[in-house]
Enzyme design. Structure first.
Site, PDB file in Angstrom:
ATOM      1  N   TYR A  81      -1.828   5.758  -4.508  1.00 37.89           N
ATOM      2  CA  TYR A  81      -2.830   6.814  -4.356  1.00 37.89           C
ATOM      3  C   TYR A  81      -2.224   8.068  -4.963  1.00 37.89           C
ATOM      4  O   TYR A  81      -1.065   8.396  -4.694  1.00 37.89           O
ATOM      5  CB  TYR A  81      -3.146   7.063  -2.873  1.00 37.89           C
ATOM      6  CG  TYR A  81      -4.089   6.054  -2.272  1.00 37.89           C
ATOM      7  CD1 TYR A  81      -5.340   5.812  -2.836  1.00 37.89           C
ATOM      8  CD2 TYR A  81      -3.750   5.352  -1.123  1.00 37.89           C
ATOM      9  CE1 TYR A  81      -6.222   4.896  -2.275  1.00 37.89           C
ATOM     10  CE2 TYR A  81      -4.628   4.427  -0.554  1.00 37.89           C
ATOM     11  CZ  TYR A  81      -5.866   4.203  -1.136  1.00 37.89           C
ATOM     12  OH  TYR A  81      -6.729   3.308  -0.585  1.00 37.89           O
TER      13      TYR A  81
ATOM     14  N   SER B 268       0.827  -1.205   0.000  1.00 39.42           N
ATOM     15  CA  SER B 268       0.000   0.000   0.000  1.00 39.42           C
ATOM     16  C   SER B 268       0.862   1.257   0.000  1.00 39.42           C
ATOM     17  O   SER B 268       1.916   1.299   0.637  1.00 39.42           O
ATOM     18  CB  SER B 268      -0.890  -0.007   1.252  1.00 39.42           C
ATOM     19  OG  SER B 268      -1.469   1.267   1.450  1.00 39.42           O
TER      20      SER B 268
ATOM     21  N   THR C 145      -5.258   2.780  -7.564  1.00 38.82           N
ATOM     22  CA  THR C 145      -6.573   2.687  -6.924  1.00 38.82           C
ATOM     23  C   THR C 145      -7.453   3.828  -7.413  1.00 38.82           C
ATOM     24  O   THR C 145      -7.087   4.999  -7.286  1.00 38.82           O
ATOM     25  CB  THR C 145      -6.414   2.711  -5.391  1.00 38.82           C
ATOM     26  OG1 THR C 145      -5.597   1.599  -5.035  1.00 38.82           O
ATOM     27  CG2 THR C 145      -7.755   2.602  -4.685  1.00 38.82           C
TER      28      THR C 145
ATOM     29  N   LYS D 139      -7.287  -0.584 -10.303  1.00 38.87           N
ATOM     30  CA  LYS D 139      -7.908  -1.300  -9.171  1.00 38.87           C
ATOM     31  C   LYS D 139      -9.165  -0.583  -8.709  1.00 38.87           C
ATOM     32  O   LYS D 139      -9.085   0.533  -8.196  1.00 38.87           O
ATOM     33  CB  LYS D 139      -6.920  -1.389  -8.007  1.00 38.87           C
ATOM     34  CG  LYS D 139      -7.489  -2.003  -6.735  1.00 38.87           C
ATOM     35  CD  LYS D 139      -6.433  -2.127  -5.646  1.00 38.87           C
ATOM     36  CE  LYS D 139      -6.944  -2.804  -4.396  1.00 38.87           C
ATOM     37  NZ  LYS D 139      -7.764  -1.932  -3.552  1.00 38.87           N
TER      38      LYS D 139
HETATM   39  C1  FNR Z   1      -7.731  -1.983   2.266  1.00 36.95           C
HETATM   40  N1  FNR Z   1      -7.730  -1.773   0.890  1.00 36.95           N
HETATM   41  C2  FNR Z   1      -6.829  -0.884   0.347  1.00 36.95           C
HETATM   42  N2  FNR Z   1      -6.799  -0.701  -0.995  1.00 36.95           N
HETATM   43  C3  FNR Z   1      -5.905   0.145  -1.558  1.00 36.95           C
HETATM   44  O1  FNR Z   1      -5.902   0.284  -2.772  1.00 36.95           O
HETATM   45  N3  FNR Z   1      -5.011   0.818  -0.767  1.00 36.95           N
HETATM   46  C4  FNR Z   1      -4.972   0.689   0.586  1.00 36.95           C
HETATM   47  O2  FNR Z   1      -4.156   1.292   1.257  1.00 36.95           O
HETATM   48  C5  FNR Z   1      -5.933  -0.179   1.172  1.00 36.95           C
HETATM   49  N4  FNR Z   1      -5.967  -0.339   2.530  1.00 36.95           N
HETATM   50  C6  FNR Z   1      -6.841  -1.243   3.081  1.00 36.95           C
HETATM   51  C7  FNR Z   1      -6.828  -1.442   4.458  1.00 36.95           C
HETATM   52  C8  FNR Z   1      -7.662  -2.390   5.014  1.00 36.95           C
HETATM   53  C9  FNR Z   1      -7.612  -2.630   6.486  1.00 36.95           C
HETATM   54  C10 FNR Z   1      -8.550  -3.140   4.198  1.00 36.95           C
HETATM   55  C11 FNR Z   1      -9.447  -4.192   4.783  1.00 36.95           C
HETATM   56  C12 FNR Z   1      -8.576  -2.923   2.850  1.00 36.95           C
HETATM   57  C13 FNR Z   1      -8.564  -2.605   0.009  1.00 36.95           C
HETATM   58  C14 FNR Z   1      -7.839  -3.886  -0.343  1.00 36.95           C
HETATM   59  O3  FNR Z   1      -6.779  -3.641  -1.229  1.00 36.95           O
HETATM   60  C15 FNR Z   1      -8.775  -4.900  -1.026  1.00 36.95           C
HETATM   61  O4  FNR Z   1      -9.432  -4.277  -2.088  1.00 36.95           O
HETATM   62  C16 FNR Z   1      -9.802  -5.511  -0.057  1.00 36.95           C
HETATM   63  O5  FNR Z   1      -9.254  -5.660   1.229  1.00 36.95           O
HETATM   64  C17 FNR Z   1     -10.282  -6.859  -0.567  1.00 36.95           C
HETATM   65  O6  FNR Z   1     -11.311  -7.345   0.217  1.00 36.95           O
HETATM   66  P1  FNR Z   1     -11.140  -8.381   1.447  1.00 36.95           P
HETATM   67  O7  FNR Z   1     -10.194  -9.482   0.985  1.00 36.95           O
HETATM   68  O8  FNR Z   1     -10.573  -7.598   2.587  1.00 36.95           O
HETATM   69  O9  FNR Z   1     -12.518  -8.841   1.674  1.00 36.95           O
END
Ligand code: FNR
Length: 371
Positions: A133, A110, A159, A234
């Protein structure tokens, strides 16, 4: 509470994590947006897809390997970017990087990691993608992408579903902020590594201040002028955006609703997948994340046309439960379950997983014409 030793499926890590972590941190990891309808639906939708297994196939050898953007990996299960992993465990992203490399799969780091791209690279070899981001200050973006390139990251996951942060009510109630001993490490030297304590979610305030909500398709092209790394878009959920992503030069698409943390009442990703796959017409690979908790889920996504899946929460919860060993175990359980699903469905390689191996609510009755 089960101990990590006794865990038999990845969902059980959540219970351990909940017990171990301060409420503010557990809630940040677990929450979805607003009514959390999409959060539940990400799981429920998988349960409505059933199998049409083929029998009496010699499954004495099963090959789970695949290639993603030209990189060979051990299985089509990869690690999604999740922010601030050192809140889960002191080793944070280091542990996730080592566990992913040990499992022979890809880790996505991330932008908001609590370890920098250079630190993660220092853990040793491994195929890694960098999640981006886009900040209002584009010089920051240029620098960050350069650093990711130099640190050996192989792709950018851009993202596209976060012009503003979704309303995660637990974070608002808890006045979520990053614990004071941690920073968003990639931004530390730019003085953008801290979240302020606000009367709201500290992360929502940070996003509103720093993230560029003017981001649009032209910027996908702009990104290609500053990097030669392939770009995965994404957060796509529709055929329309799939076609624009292709025109904009994307190398791949991740069907994602951000773990149901952004817009509530979007469909489960597994429900949106086939529309995107059809619109992609094989011109670029389509991946999925959201609610993948079982090997059967992985199989269902592949049967509906995904080239692979990413997992988010199972990684943070297994990391909280037992650090690197926890994440290794989570990846191993999913791998084993997926291999078993393939065997019981009569598939010896990913190529043999077809649309006919599953049935969905939107399938017409397919019995009579085939008899
Ligand atoms: C995320 N997700 C996420 N996506 C992204 O593009 N940058 C980020 O920094 C984050 N941070 C993040 C933190 C936490 C705690 C969660 C739960 C999710 C989204 C992540 O990449 C992904 O799309 C989802 O987590 C997929 O779903 P599941 O496997 O958590 O159900």
């Amino acid at each position: 509470m089960p101990s990590t030793m006794e865990i038999t499926n990845v969902t059980e890590f959540e219970e351990i994590a909940k017990e171990k972590l301060p409420k503010m941190i557990y809630d940040y990891y677990a929450s979805g947006a607003e009514d959390q309808w999409s959060l539940k639906e990400n799981r429920n939708a998988f349960s409505r897809i059933l199998f049409r297994p083929r029998i009496l196939v010699d499954v004495s050898e099963i090959d789970l390997t695949t290639t993603v953007l030209g990189f060979k990996i051990s299985m089509p299960i990869m690690v999604a970017p999740t922010a601030m992993q050192k809140m889960a465990h002191p080793e944070g992203e280091y542990a996730t990087a080592r566990a992913s490399a040990a499992a022979g799969t890809i880790m996505t780091l991330s932008s908001w990691a609590t370890s920098s791209v250079e630190e993660v690279a220092s853990t040793g070899p491994g195929i890694r993608f960098f999640q981006l981001y886009v900040y209002k200050d584009r010089n920051i973006v240029i620098q960050l992408v350069r650093r990711a390139e130099r640190a050996g990251f192989k792709a950018i996951a851009l993202t596209v579903d976060t012009p503003l942060l979704g309303r995660r009510e637990a974070d608002i109630k808890n006045r979520f902020t990053l614990p004071s001993h941690l920073t968003l490490k990639n931004f530390e030297s730019l003085n953008l590594g801290n979240l302020d304590k606000t009367n709201d979610s500290g992360l929502a305030a940070y996003v509103a201040g720093q993230v560029d909500r003017s981001l649009n398709w032209k910027d996908v092209k702009w990104l290609q002028t500053i990097t030669s790394l392939p770009i995965l878009v994404k957060g796509v959920l529709t055929a329309e955006d799939t076609r624009i992503a292709i025109q904009s030069g994307a190398a791949g698409i991740i069907v994602s609703n951000h773990g149901a943390r952004q817009l509530d009442y979007v469909p489960a990703t597994i429900m949106a997948l086939e529309e995107v796959v059809k619109a992609a017409q094989g011109r670029l690979p389509v991946f999925l994340d959201g609610g993948v908790r079982r090997g059967t889920d992985v199989f269902k996504a592949l049967a509906l046309g995904a080239s692979g899946v990413f997992i988010g929460r199972p990684v943070v919860f297994s990391l909280a439960a037992d650090g690197e060993a926890g994440v290794r175990k989570a990846l191993e359980i999913l791998r084993d379950e997926f291999e078993l699903t393939m065997a019981l469905s009569g598939c010896r390689s990913l190529k043999e997983i077809t649309r006919d191996h599953v049935m969905t609510e939107w399938d017409r009755p397919r019995v009579s014409p085939r008899l």
